[in-house]
Design a protein around this motif. Structure first.
Motif, PDB file in Angstrom:
ATOM      1  N   PHE A  93       0.766  -0.871   0.098  1.00  0.00           N
ATOM      2  CA  PHE A  93       0.395   0.387  -0.133  1.00  0.00           C
ATOM      3  C   PHE A  93       1.295   0.995   0.041  1.00  0.00           C
ATOM      4  CE2 PHE A  93      -2.951   2.623   2.781  1.00  0.00           C
ATOM      5  CZ  PHE A  93      -3.630   3.833   1.871  1.00  0.00           C
ATOM      6  N   LYS A  94       2.025   1.185   0.494  1.00  0.00           N
ATOM      7  CA  LYS A  94       2.884   2.521   0.675  1.00  0.00           C
ATOM      8  C   LYS A  94       3.678   2.784  -0.289  1.00  0.00           C
ATOM      9  CE  LYS A  94       3.756   2.011   5.821  1.00  0.00           C
ATOM     10  NZ  LYS A  94       4.864   1.652   6.788  1.00  0.00           N
ATOM     11  N   GLN A  95       3.803   1.377  -1.224  1.00  0.00           N
ATOM     12  CA  GLN A  95       4.490   1.334  -2.425  1.00  0.00           C
ATOM     13  C   GLN A  95       3.052   2.138  -3.555  1.00  0.00           C
ATOM     14  OE1 GLN A  95       6.649  -2.344  -4.331  1.00  0.00           O
ATOM     15  NE2 GLN A  95       7.080  -2.353  -1.728  1.00  0.00           N
ATOM     16  N   MET A  96       2.632   1.912  -3.741  1.00  0.00           N
ATOM     17  CA  MET A  96       1.214   1.942  -4.498  1.00  0.00           C
ATOM     18  C   MET A  96       1.365   4.639  -4.144  1.00  0.00           C
ATOM     19  SD  MET A  96      -2.637   1.147  -3.667  1.00  0.00           S
ATOM     20  CE  MET A  96      -4.160   1.834  -5.328  1.00  0.00           C
ATOM     21  N   LYS A  97       1.267   4.264  -2.558  1.00  0.00           N
ATOM     22  CA  LYS A  97       1.067   5.641  -2.950  1.00  0.00           C
ATOM     23  C   LYS A  97       2.458   6.391  -3.329  1.00  0.00           C
ATOM     24  CE  LYS A  97       0.126   5.760   1.809  1.00  0.00           C
ATOM     25  NZ  LYS A  97      -0.492   5.945   3.261  1.00  0.00           N
ATOM     26  N   ARG A  98       3.038   5.492  -3.327  1.00  0.00           N
ATOM     27  CA  ARG A  98       3.933   6.298  -3.719  1.00  0.00           C
ATOM     28  C   ARG A  98       4.930   5.763  -5.113  1.00  0.00           C
ATOM     29  NH1 ARG A  98       7.525   3.573   0.423  1.00  0.00           N
ATOM     30  NH2 ARG A  98       7.677   1.784  -0.741  1.00  0.00           N
ATOM     31  N   ALA A  99       3.604   5.054  -6.051  1.00  0.00           N
ATOM     32  CA  ALA A  99       3.587   5.087  -7.446  1.00  0.00           C
ATOM     33  C   ALA A  99       2.982   6.225  -7.959  1.00  0.00           C
ATOM     34  CB  ALA A  99       4.136   3.572  -7.807  1.00  0.00           C
ATOM     35  N   GLY A 100       2.059   7.037  -7.587  1.00  0.00           N
ATOM     36  CA  GLY A 100       1.310   7.462  -7.511  1.00  0.00           C
ATOM     37  C   GLY A 100      -0.456   6.825  -7.267  1.00  0.00           C
ATOM     38  N   VAL A 101      -0.439   6.366  -7.377  1.00  0.00           N
ATOM     39  CA  VAL A 101      -1.269   5.547  -7.878  1.00  0.00           C
ATOM     40  C   VAL A 101      -2.966   6.491  -6.536  1.00  0.00           C
ATOM     41  CG1 VAL A 101      -2.913   3.319  -8.298  1.00  0.00           C
ATOM     42  CG2 VAL A 101      -0.622   3.592  -9.331  1.00  0.00           C
ATOM     43  N   LYS A 102      -3.649   6.291  -7.053  1.00  0.00           N
ATOM     44  CA  LYS A 102      -4.737   7.164  -6.065  1.00  0.00           C
ATOM     45  C   LYS A 102      -5.621   5.810  -5.280  1.00  0.00           C
ATOM     46  CE  LYS A 102      -8.348  10.477  -4.921  1.00  0.00           C
ATOM     47  NZ  LYS A 102      -9.237  11.064  -5.561  1.00  0.00           N
ATOM     48  N   PRO A 103      -5.512   5.368  -4.439  1.00  0.00           N
ATOM     49  CA  PRO A 103      -6.338   4.434  -3.661  1.00  0.00           C
ATOM     50  C   PRO A 103      -7.890   4.752  -4.015  1.00  0.00           C
ATOM     51  CG  PRO A 103      -4.990   5.293  -2.036  1.00  0.00           C
ATOM     52  CD  PRO A 103      -4.492   5.763  -3.191  1.00  0.00           C
TER      53      PRO A 103
END
Length: 418
Positions: free
Chosen positions: A241-251
């Protein structure tokens, strides 16, 4: 919309001469009325057409199919002088989308010619109605007959069925087939692979597929995060989830279901509430009943039953049977009889005929089932045997080899007791 009552409306008069010998114009006009949902005008135009080619017939029949009028579609289909495979597929998909599997199967068997869309229509019809065993059986028939090769749409449907049935071996075969036929870069198909591996319990395979993806979308992240969380890999889920946010993908809301589920399995009550608030404050996502259910489960598993009930009472939405069943299960685990009675009462109000809601002891469960006249559904298991999926129910005697199976089980039980 022009009037079509009585004599032909202005649309017919204005274009009458132009349309007399222009079948393309007639087809365009009919398609326009179909888009407007005016089937009556569509049929009148069709009947007035001085010339009808296969495209015009297909357009008219497809219009009936789109509006769900399969009786009229079939009547016109039967009257058509020359029917191509596209029209057969239109009818097949119409029956499938309306849940009429018997008509869909009959149409498929009657087809003089089939293509990949015919197979996908039948397989999709089974999937749409939850007949996942038939999905796999038809897929295997397709491979055996060998007249058409599965495409990415076929494989996605089959992978979904494998995920529902736990058919891991077939899912692995599909994975190899997809890689060898160039479908490995199809993001939607790879997402289906991740989902299949996760739901079949092989989280390592799901993670490997995710890591090696060339292009990841929101569904990719959601699938792996939820898959990890459900199988108790909460730390890995939160790390992704943290990687997802760093990748700029909005949850989105589905992402947070996985995140909250991860916190639940790890007993991280404070972090769970922090993520819950973040969903609202940072991403303007309004919690749904599933998110509230996760929070209740988080508190209940941690033994905070009083706080869980208080949370339920403060919820802006009414708690459903799943939430009260969650609380009831937690009360059973933590031996809280008083709150169990509250949960049981609410469950009985929401699902008065469900025997699974009557819990205190075995005698009470049986008595409640007797009083309501309801029987508990038998447990069902699915297992892969010789490249096939076999269904077993509790005390099942329908299997053709049931006598030998029970003899083998009895023999094993005797050895175990010795």
């Amino acid at each position: 919309m022009y009037s079509t009552e009585g004599e032909a409306g202005p649309a017919y008069k204005a274009f009458g001469e132009m349309l007399k010998r222009n079948v393309v114009a007639w087809t365009s006009m009919i398609h326009g009325y179909i888009l407007c949902g005016d089937v009556g005008s569509v049929r009148r135009l069709f009947d007035l057409a001085p010339e009808r080619d296969i495209v015009l017939w297909n357009t008219m029949i497809a219009g009936y199919v789109e509006t769900g009028d399969m009786v009229a579609a079939r009547k016109l289909f039967n009257a058509m002088p020359n029917r191509d495979v596209m029209l057969w597929n239109t009818m097949l998909n119409g029956h499938a989308n309306n849940g009429d599997l018997a008509a869909c199967e009959l149409m498929f068997e009657e087809m003089p010619e089939r293509n990949i869309f015919s197979w996908n229509g039948l397989i999709g019809g089974y999937a749409l109605t939850g007949n996942f065993l038939r999905v796999l059986a038809t897929f295997k028939r397709m491979l055996i007959e060998g007249t058409e090769s599965p495409n990415d749409a076929t494989l996605m449907t089959v992978l979904s069925a494998c995920a529902r049935l736990g058919a891991l071996d077939l899912g692995k075969w599909v994975h190899v087939y997809a890689e060898s036929h160039g479908y490995g870069r199809n993001t939607y198909l790879v997402n289906a692979l991740i989902d299949m591996y996760a739901k079949c319990g092989t989280v390592e395979n799901a993670l490997n597929v995710f890591v090696n993806m060339s292009t990841k979308d929101l569904i990719s992240w959601n699938t792996i995060i939820n898959g990890l969380a459900i199988h108790g890999c909460g730390a890995d889920a939160l790390s992704l989830f943290k990687q997802m946010k760093r990748a700029g993908v909005k949850p989105d809301g589905i992402t947070f279901i996985g995140v909250l589920c991860a916190c639940t399995h790890m007993g991280m009550v404070a972090d769970g509430f922090s993520y819950f608030r973040s969903m609202i404050d940072d991403y303007a996502l309004m919690p749904r009943i599933e998110h509230y259910g996760c929070m209740v489960d988080l508190l209940a598993r941690a033994g905070l039953l009083v706080q869980a009930v208080e949370f339920v009472n403060r919820m802006p939405v009414k708690a459903d049977a799943v939430i009260w069943a969650t609380l009831l299960g937690a009360c059973r685990l933590h031996k809280n009889v008083d709150l169990a009675e509250v949960a049981l009462h609410r469950l009985s109000e929401l699902e008065p005929g469900n025997p699974a809601n009557y819990w205190k002891d075995v005698a009470r469960l049986k008595a409640a089932m007797k009083d309501t006249g309801r029987r508990k559904l038998p447990g069902c298991s699915l297992i892969e045997v010789n490249d096939d999926i076999v269904e077993f129910y509790s005390l099942d005697e329908r299997h053709p080899d049931s006598d030998e199976i029970y003899k083998a089980l009895d023999a094993d039980l005797v050895v175990f007791e010795q």
